[in-house]
Design a protein around this motif. Structure first.
Motif, PDB file in Angstrom:
ATOM      1  N   SER A 109      -2.198 -13.606  12.829  1.00 42.44           N
ATOM      2  CA  SER A 109      -2.743 -12.399  13.478  1.00 42.44           C
ATOM      3  C   SER A 109      -1.682 -11.379  13.851  1.00 42.44           C
ATOM      4  O   SER A 109      -1.970 -10.395  14.535  1.00 42.44           O
ATOM      5  CB  SER A 109      -3.558 -12.757  14.731  1.00 42.44           C
ATOM      6  N   LYS A 110      -0.437 -11.605  13.423  1.00 46.15           N
ATOM      7  CA  LYS A 110       0.625 -10.638  13.675  1.00 46.15           C
ATOM      8  C   LYS A 110       1.034 -10.010  12.350  1.00 46.15           C
ATOM      9  O   LYS A 110       1.133 -10.698  11.328  1.00 46.15           O
ATOM     10  CB  LYS A 110       1.832 -11.292  14.347  1.00 46.15           C
ATOM     11  N   LYS A 111       1.265  -8.707  12.397  1.00 50.39           N
ATOM     12  CA  LYS A 111       1.593  -7.989  11.169  1.00 50.39           C
ATOM     13  C   LYS A 111       2.921  -7.249  11.323  1.00 50.39           C
ATOM     14  O   LYS A 111       3.252  -6.739  12.407  1.00 50.39           O
ATOM     15  CB  LYS A 111       0.500  -6.979  10.832  1.00 50.39           C
ATOM     16  N   VAL A 112       3.673  -7.189  10.232  1.00 45.90           N
ATOM     17  CA  VAL A 112       4.914  -6.441  10.215  1.00 45.90           C
ATOM     18  C   VAL A 112       4.910  -5.539   8.989  1.00 45.90           C
ATOM     19  O   VAL A 112       4.388  -5.901   7.924  1.00 45.90           O
ATOM     20  CB  VAL A 112       6.146  -7.385  10.193  1.00 45.90           C
ATOM     21  N   ARG A 113       5.433  -4.339   9.142  1.00 47.53           N
ATOM     22  CA  ARG A 113       5.572  -3.397   8.030  1.00 47.53           C
ATOM     23  C   ARG A 113       7.007  -3.399   7.543  1.00 47.53           C
ATOM     24  O   ARG A 113       7.937  -3.503   8.340  1.00 47.53           O
ATOM     25  CB  ARG A 113       5.233  -1.971   8.484  1.00 47.53           C
ATOM     26  N   PHE A 114       7.177  -3.233   6.242  1.00 48.18           N
ATOM     27  CA  PHE A 114       8.520  -3.202   5.670  1.00 48.18           C
ATOM     28  C   PHE A 114       8.545  -2.157   4.559  1.00 48.18           C
ATOM     29  O   PHE A 114       7.713  -2.185   3.645  1.00 48.18           O
ATOM     30  CB  PHE A 114       8.903  -4.576   5.108  1.00 48.18           C
ATOM     31  N   SER A 115       9.483  -1.237   4.657  1.00 44.31           N
ATOM     32  CA  SER A 115       9.604  -0.214   3.630  1.00 44.31           C
ATOM     33  C   SER A 115      10.377  -0.770   2.438  1.00 44.31           C
ATOM     34  O   SER A 115      11.510  -1.227   2.567  1.00 44.31           O
ATOM     35  CB  SER A 115      10.335   1.014   4.183  1.00 44.31           C
ATOM     36  N   THR A 116       9.746  -0.735   1.277  1.00 38.65           N
ATOM     37  CA  THR A 116      10.395  -1.256   0.068  1.00 38.65           C
ATOM     38  C   THR A 116      11.416  -0.288  -0.499  1.00 38.65           C
ATOM     39  O   THR A 116      12.180  -0.637  -1.393  1.00 38.65           O
ATOM     40  CB  THR A 116       9.346  -1.547  -1.012  1.00 38.65           C
ATOM     41  N   ARG A 117      11.405   0.961   0.003  1.00 43.93           N
ATOM     42  CA  ARG A 117      12.250   2.045  -0.530  1.00 43.93           C
ATOM     43  C   ARG A 117      11.855   2.431  -1.946  1.00 43.93           C
ATOM     44  O   ARG A 117      12.583   3.139  -2.626  1.00 43.93           O
ATOM     45  CB  ARG A 117      13.745   1.681  -0.498  1.00 43.93           C
ATOM     46  N   LEU A 118      10.709   1.968  -2.388  1.00 41.40           N
ATOM     47  CA  LEU A 118      10.191   2.337  -3.703  1.00 41.40           C
ATOM     48  C   LEU A 118       9.131   3.414  -3.521  1.00 41.40           C
ATOM     49  O   LEU A 118       8.443   3.462  -2.500  1.00 41.40           O
ATOM     50  CB  LEU A 118       9.561   1.114  -4.394  1.00 41.40           C
ATOM     51  N   LYS A 119       9.002   4.286  -4.496  1.00 41.57           N
ATOM     52  CA  LYS A 119       8.028   5.374  -4.407  1.00 41.57           C
ATOM     53  C   LYS A 119       7.262   5.489  -5.720  1.00 41.57           C
ATOM     54  O   LYS A 119       7.801   5.237  -6.799  1.00 41.57           O
ATOM     55  CB  LYS A 119       8.722   6.706  -4.103  1.00 41.57           C
ATOM     56  N   THR A 120       6.008   5.879  -5.616  1.00 39.24           N
ATOM     57  CA  THR A 120       5.186   6.154  -6.787  1.00 39.24           C
ATOM     58  C   THR A 120       4.180   7.230  -6.409  1.00 39.24           C
ATOM     59  O   THR A 120       4.235   7.796  -5.314  1.00 39.24           O
ATOM     60  CB  THR A 120       4.488   4.870  -7.288  1.00 39.24           C
ATOM     61  N   TYR A 164       0.846  -1.186   0.000  1.00 39.39           N
ATOM     62  CA  TYR A 164       0.000   0.000   0.000  1.00 39.39           C
ATOM     63  C   TYR A 164       0.886   1.243   0.000  1.00 39.39           C
ATOM     64  O   TYR A 164       2.089   1.174   0.282  1.00 39.39           O
ATOM     65  CB  TYR A 164      -0.942   0.005   1.213  1.00 39.39           C
ATOM     66  N   LEU A 165       0.294   2.387  -0.304  1.00 40.83           N
ATOM     67  CA  LEU A 165       1.039   3.644  -0.359  1.00 40.83           C
ATOM     68  C   LEU A 165       0.948   4.369   0.971  1.00 40.83           C
ATOM     69  O   LEU A 165      -0.128   4.514   1.549  1.00 40.83           O
ATOM     70  CB  LEU A 165       0.498   4.544  -1.475  1.00 40.83           C
ATOM     71  N   ASP A 166       2.090   4.845   1.423  1.00 39.85           N
ATOM     72  CA  ASP A 166       2.151   5.588   2.683  1.00 39.85           C
ATOM     73  C   ASP A 166       1.920   7.075   2.410  1.00 39.85           C
ATOM     74  O   ASP A 166       1.644   7.479   1.283  1.00 39.85           O
ATOM     75  CB  ASP A 166       3.509   5.353   3.345  1.00 39.85           C
ATOM     76  N   LYS A 167       2.085   7.895   3.444  1.00 38.05           N
ATOM     77  CA  LYS A 167       1.883   9.336   3.317  1.00 38.05           C
ATOM     78  C   LYS A 167       2.843   9.924   2.287  1.00 38.05           C
ATOM     79  O   LYS A 167       3.995   9.501   2.176  1.00 38.05           O
ATOM     80  CB  LYS A 167       2.099  10.026   4.661  1.00 38.05           C
ATOM     81  N   PRO A 168       2.397  10.942   1.516  1.00 37.53           N
ATOM     82  CA  PRO A 168       3.269  11.526   0.485  1.00 37.53           C
ATOM     83  C   PRO A 168       4.378  12.382   1.070  1.00 37.53           C
ATOM     84  O   PRO A 168       4.223  12.966   2.150  1.00 37.53           O
ATOM     85  CB  PRO A 168       2.296  12.375  -0.340  1.00 37.53           C
ATOM     86  N   ASN A 169       5.495  12.448   0.349  1.00 33.62           N
ATOM     87  CA  ASN A 169       6.565  13.361   0.737  1.00 33.62           C
ATOM     88  C   ASN A 169       6.291  14.724   0.106  1.00 33.62           C
ATOM     89  O   ASN A 169       5.234  14.954  -0.489  1.00 33.62           O
ATOM     90  CB  ASN A 169       7.938  12.808   0.325  1.00 33.62           C
ATOM     91  N   ARG A 170       7.254  15.633   0.217  1.00 32.48           N
ATOM     92  CA  ARG A 170       7.027  16.993  -0.269  1.00 32.48           C
ATOM     93  C   ARG A 170       6.880  17.050  -1.787  1.00 32.48           C
ATOM     94  O   ARG A 170       6.362  18.015  -2.339  1.00 32.48           O
ATOM     95  CB  ARG A 170       8.176  17.893   0.189  1.00 32.48           C
TER      96      ARG A 170
END
Length: 399
Positions: free
Chosen positions: A27-38, A7-13
């Motif tokens: 029932s456990k969740k982990v977030r991982f930043s792909t370092r990709l942006k769109t 999913y898409l996170d908050k936008p940058n500037r």
């Protein structure tokens, strides 16, 4: 059954949104930043892919497929021993395989997100404090040659960072306290967003010494108010400052006040800082300023420039009796003796209104109603100061 989502996170500037991978298992969740942006226009939320002909479509979609493939490989490895498969293990494997285990980058990236999310809820002044705190953390990391991660924020960090602020940066306790308060607020944000599970920061002590209150006496205020032969620029600054002294308005509210806020004998507006509704009676001095500007108010310039001009006005008006301020850096007591005009700032206006109103006999609850103060502990420092004035007057009359 495990699920993988993007999913898409908050936008940058720049309006770009980081692509976040979430892995849900038992029932456990982990977030991982792909370092990709769109961007929103290039993203297909249903397919969780970049749209056809979107910017960097093939590269980003290939990378997203690779993330899924890597996770499937980890799941396959533990197919016959599923009890050892955890969300933490999957995240660790992703970090190791992708080289995305530099938590110091993630730490600062999350702080940037924290600042970006404040754009719609915080004042310019608060956002500036957030940015300055981030810059100071980066400076600390560079000077001390240490990598900041969420897990490294502990009691040792607190001691080291405070030492850096006091000794390397020569900052006073109250300024150090503001940095620590901001860091705690940021880490609460990170904890709520599940960027970290480290809650050691909750025990950090926010240093706060009682600050000396600089205000103008009534003769000093009237001297500045009636002073002639100022340049047009200084006269406008003086009038805006005096309007604050006669109404108790914060600088941020003086900046946004418009003629439509002036209704008969009251100024009616919503405070920019607190969003509370203010209804301030217009006294004769405030009315004179409003009439001078044809039912409006003088233009309010930037805080920094206004502070510079106020000191110039104070010097011209000879508000130069000596003032000694006491501050602390750690346990070290530091006293500064300067002419009073050097301490005049936009904050002085509100403090002058509160102090003089109390000295003239206005009830504390009435003053608080006008200024919008809700916390009596914040307000009582003015009452303590005016009690000292009463003591001096009693001595003059009876001793």
């Amino acid at each position: 059954m495990a699920t993988i989502n993007f999913y898409l996170d908050k936008p940058n500037r720049k309006g770009e949104r980081p692509i976040i991978l979430t892995y849900l298992l038992k029932s456990k969740k982990v977030r991982f930043s792909t370092r990709l942006k769109t961007t929103d226009k290039d993203w297909n939320p249903t397919k969780q892919k970049v749209k056809k002909n979107g910017v960097s479509e093939s590269e980003i979609n290939f990378a997203l497929d690779e993330f899924q493939r890597l996770i499937k490989l980890v799941e396959l490895e533990y197919k016959f021993d599923p009890s050892k498969l955890t969300v933490e293990l999957v995240k660790e494997r992703l970090e190791n395989i992708t080289g995305n285990n530099k938590e110091e980058i993630e730490f600062f990236d999350v702080f940037e997100e924290y600042i970006n999310e404040s754009n719609t809820t915080k004042t310019i002044g608060i956002k500036k404090i957030y940015q300055v705190t981030l810059n100071k953390l980066k400076e600390y990391s560079k000077v001390k040659k240490t990598h900041l991660t969420f897990e490294s924020i502990d009691a040792k960090f607190e001691i080291s960072f405070k030492d850096f602020l006091m000794n390397d940066c020569q900052l006073m306790n109250n300024t150090v306290g503001r940095y620590i308060k901001t860091i705690k607020s940021f880490l609460n944000f990170a904890l709520e967003r599940e960027y970290t599970s480290n809650s050691k920061f909750k025990s950090f002590k926010v240093l706060k010494d009682e600050a000396d209150i600089i205000y103008l006496t009534y003769p000093e205020l009237i001297k500045i108010y009636n002073y002639e032969n100022l340049t047009k620029k200084l006269e406008s600054v003086r009038d805006a400052f005096c309007l604050g002294c006669f109404t108790g308005l914060r600088f941020s509210d003086l900046q946004q006040i418009q003629p439509e806020h002036i209704k008969d004998d009251f100024i009616e507006m919503k405070s920019k800082k607190t969003r509370d509704f203010l209804r301030i009676p217009i006294n004769k001095y405030a009315r004179e300023i409003i009439d001078k500007y044809n039912g409006g108010v003088p233009k309010v310039i930037s805080n920094q420039k206004m502070n510079d001009y106020l000191k110039e006005i104070g010097e011209i008006a000879e508000i130069n009796n000596s003032i000694q301020l006491t501050k602390y850096r750690g346990a070290e007591k530091i006293q500064v003796l300067e002419p009073k005009y050097k301490f005049i700032s936009t904050h002085t206006a509100r403090r002058t209104f509160v102090t003089l109103s109390l000295e003239k006999g206005m009830r504390p609850e009435t003053v608080m109603s006008i200024t919008g103060h809700k916390d009596y502990n914040t307000f009582k420092k003015y009452i303590k100061l005016t009690e000292n004035v009463k003591l001096a007057e009693m001595a003059n009359v009876w001793n």
